[in-house]
Scaffold this motif. Structure first.
Motif, short mmCIF file in Angstrom:
data_model
loop_
_atom_site.label_atom_id
_atom_site.label_comp_id
_atom_site.label_asym_id
_atom_site.label_seq_id
_atom_site.Cartn_x
_atom_site.Cartn_y
_atom_site.Cartn_z
N GLY A 46 25.18 46.87 36.65
CA GLY A 46 25.51 45.54 37.18
C GLY A 46 25.97 45.56 38.62
N LYS A 47 25.81 46.68 39.30
CA LYS A 47 26.33 46.81 40.66
C LYS A 47 25.63 45.87 41.64
CE LYS A 47 25.23 51.21 40.81
NZ LYS A 47 24.58 51.27 39.47
N THR A 48 24.30 45.88 41.63
CA THR A 48 23.56 45.02 42.55
C THR A 48 23.77 43.55 42.21
OG1 THR A 48 21.91 46.72 43.07
CG2 THR A 48 21.25 44.42 43.37
N THR A 49 23.89 43.23 40.93
CA THR A 49 24.18 41.85 40.54
C THR A 49 25.53 41.41 41.09
OG1 THR A 49 22.90 42.08 38.49
CG2 THR A 49 24.48 40.27 38.59
N LEU A 50 26.51 42.31 41.06
CA LEU A 50 27.82 41.99 41.62
C LEU A 50 27.71 41.70 43.11
CD1 LEU A 50 30.88 41.74 41.24
CD2 LEU A 50 31.06 44.19 41.67
N PHE A 51 26.93 42.52 43.84
CA PHE A 51 26.71 42.27 45.27
C PHE A 51 26.06 40.90 45.47
CE2 PHE A 51 26.58 46.35 48.05
CZ PHE A 51 27.88 46.63 47.72
N ALA A 52 25.08 40.57 44.64
CA ALA A 52 24.38 39.29 44.78
C ALA A 52 25.33 38.12 44.53
CB ALA A 52 23.20 39.24 43.82
N LEU A 53 26.23 38.26 43.58
CA LEU A 53 27.21 37.21 43.29
C LEU A 53 28.17 37.03 44.46
CD1 LEU A 53 28.05 38.18 39.61
CD2 LEU A 53 26.91 36.07 40.33
N VAL A 54 28.65 38.13 44.99
CA VAL A 54 29.64 38.10 46.06
C VAL A 54 29.04 37.52 47.34
CG1 VAL A 54 30.96 39.59 47.62
CG2 VAL A 54 31.10 39.94 45.15
N SER A 55 27.76 37.85 47.61
CA SER A 55 27.14 37.48 48.89
C SER A 55 26.37 36.17 48.85
CB SER A 55 26.22 38.60 49.36
OG SER A 55 25.24 38.91 48.39
N GLY A 56 26.39 35.46 47.71
CA GLY A 56 25.81 34.13 47.66
C GLY A 56 24.37 34.04 47.23
N PHE A 57 23.77 35.16 46.80
CA PHE A 57 22.39 35.12 46.34
C PHE A 57 22.28 34.63 44.89
CE2 PHE A 57 22.07 37.73 50.05
CZ PHE A 57 20.81 37.48 50.56
N ILE A 58 23.37 34.76 44.14
CA ILE A 58 23.43 34.28 42.75
C ILE A 58 24.77 33.56 42.58
CG2 ILE A 58 23.45 34.93 40.31
CD1 ILE A 58 21.94 37.45 41.01
N THR A 59 24.76 32.48 41.81
CA THR A 59 25.99 31.73 41.55
C THR A 59 26.65 32.28 40.28
OG1 THR A 59 25.07 29.74 42.54
CG2 THR A 59 26.98 29.46 41.09
N PRO A 60 27.94 32.63 40.33
CA PRO A 60 28.61 33.15 39.13
C PRO A 60 28.79 32.09 38.05
CG PRO A 60 30.19 32.84 40.92
CD PRO A 60 28.83 32.59 41.50
N ASP A 61 28.86 32.55 36.81
CA ASP A 61 29.16 31.65 35.69
C ASP A 61 30.65 31.31 35.66
OD1 ASP A 61 26.49 31.81 34.88
OD2 ASP A 61 26.88 33.50 33.54
N ALA A 62 31.46 32.28 36.08
CA ALA A 62 32.91 32.09 36.08
C ALA A 62 33.52 33.06 37.08
CB ALA A 62 33.49 32.34 34.69
N GLY A 63 34.75 32.76 37.48
CA GLY A 63 35.47 33.64 38.40
C GLY A 63 35.47 33.13 39.83
N THR A 64 36.22 33.81 40.68
CA THR A 64 36.36 33.39 42.07
C THR A 64 36.02 34.54 43.01
OG1 THR A 64 38.71 34.00 42.16
CG2 THR A 64 38.17 31.75 41.48
N VAL A 65 35.55 34.18 44.20
CA VAL A 65 35.29 35.13 45.28
C VAL A 65 35.94 34.58 46.54
CG1 VAL A 65 33.54 36.31 46.67
CG2 VAL A 65 33.06 35.78 44.27
N ALA A 66 36.87 35.33 47.09
CA ALA A 66 37.53 34.92 48.32
C ALA A 66 37.18 35.90 49.42
CB ALA A 66 39.04 34.85 48.14
N PHE A 67 36.69 35.37 50.55
CA PHE A 67 36.36 36.20 51.70
C PHE A 67 37.23 35.76 52.87
CE2 PHE A 67 33.64 36.72 55.58
CZ PHE A 67 33.80 38.10 55.68
N ALA A 68 38.03 36.68 53.38
CA ALA A 68 38.95 36.39 54.49
C ALA A 68 39.82 35.17 54.17
CB ALA A 68 38.17 36.17 55.78
N GLY A 69 40.22 35.08 52.89
CA GLY A 69 41.12 34.01 52.47
C GLY A 69 40.43 32.71 52.10
N ARG A 70 39.10 32.65 52.21
CA ARG A 70 38.36 31.43 51.92
C ARG A 70 37.56 31.59 50.64
NH1 ARG A 70 33.09 29.52 55.43
NH2 ARG A 70 32.54 27.64 54.20
N GLN A 71 37.64 30.60 49.75
CA GLN A 71 36.88 30.65 48.51
C GLN A 71 35.40 30.38 48.81
OE1 GLN A 71 37.83 31.55 45.44
NE2 GLN A 71 39.92 31.93 46.17
N ILE A 72 34.54 31.32 48.41
CA ILE A 72 33.12 31.19 48.76
C ILE A 72 32.18 31.25 47.56
CG2 ILE A 72 33.48 32.14 51.08
CD1 ILE A 72 32.18 34.77 49.98
N ALA A 73 32.70 31.38 46.34
CA ALA A 73 31.83 31.46 45.17
C ALA A 73 30.92 30.23 45.11
CB ALA A 73 32.66 31.56 43.89
#
Length: 254
Positions: A46-73
């Protein structure tokens, strides 16, 4: 990891399923700014899927992603990239009909409108990754080592604050790996935070300050490279059930 350095990336409870398969299962991690860290695990973890979720190529089903203090999920990939997070891809696909310079300039144009400015930046980036003498060659004429460096250069040309490297050393021979390790380290030393996915343990041990291990979509261990390579759960994940006990028995016998 130590909380002394604020995280540039914070992932909490991230989940993604494809049909009945939970590819990423409740993953939480934090990447300190200025660090060089690694995400490892068996194929299909699931490593590449995790990268895709974090970088905006896939939308997560649940959870949060914060980059430099900004929510970007859920933010589109091009906006995540403009904000300062860039990724490379495991399967390298340069613009085959263009030159190396033109390929790198594509990334440089993210923050530079004028072609002259983008190409000047592309030349500087090419020098950083060892492609300065290849700029006029067609991208599809490069060997695999050159294409891997080109993939790195295209991402670096976007001026990232956080660079996600997906198996940038896959397919390289030992001497090529030895040559690219200091390039990656120098990028971090130049102020870019790096999180890399890698199967080449030589690179992980030489580069990473901290390692997370993913298996069947879940984080099963984290720590220093030295601690991870002797962790029983990690050994089992890579080598199968009972492997840790067999390795311990062999060490005792010796």
């Amino acid at each position: 990891m130590s909380d002394a350095v604020p995280p540039i990336l914070e992932v909490r409870g991230l989940q993604k399923s494809f049909g009945g398969l939970r590819a990423v299962d409740d993953v939480t991690l934090a990447v300190p700014g200025g660090s060089l860290t690694a995400l490892i695990g068996p194929n299909g973890a699931g490593k590449t899927t995790l990268f895709a979720l974090v970088s905006g190529f896939i939308t997560p089903d649940a959870g949060t992603v914060a980059f430099a203090g900004r929510q970007i999920a859920g933010l589109p990939a091009h906006l995540v990239c403009r904000a300062g997070m860039t990724r490379t891809f495991q399967i390298v696909q340069p613009f085959a009909g263009q030159t190396v310079l033109e390929n790198i300039a594509v990334g440089a144009h993210l923050h530079r409108v004028r072609q002259a400015d983008a190409q000047a930046h592309a030349r500087a980036v090419a020098a950083r990754v060892g492609l300065a003498d290849q700029l006029d060659k067609r991208a599809d004429s490069l060997p695999i080592a050159g294409r891997k460096r080109l993939e790195l250069a295209r991402a670096l040309a976007t001026d990232p604050r956080l660079l996600l490297l997906d198996e940038v050393m896959a397919g390289l021979n030992p001497s090529e790996i030895a040559e690219i390790i200091p390039i990656i380290r120098s990028i971090r030393d130049g102020g870019v935070t790096i999180l890399l996915i890698e199967h080449v343990m030589q690179a992980v041990v030489n580069l990473a300050e901290h390692v997370w291990v993913l298996s069947y979509g879940r984080l099963i261990a984290e720590g220093s490279p030295a601690a991870i390579t002797t962790d029983a759960q990690v050994i089992e994940a890579y080598l199968g059930h009972g492997a840790a006990a067999r390795m311990q028995a062999m060490q005792v016998a010796q």
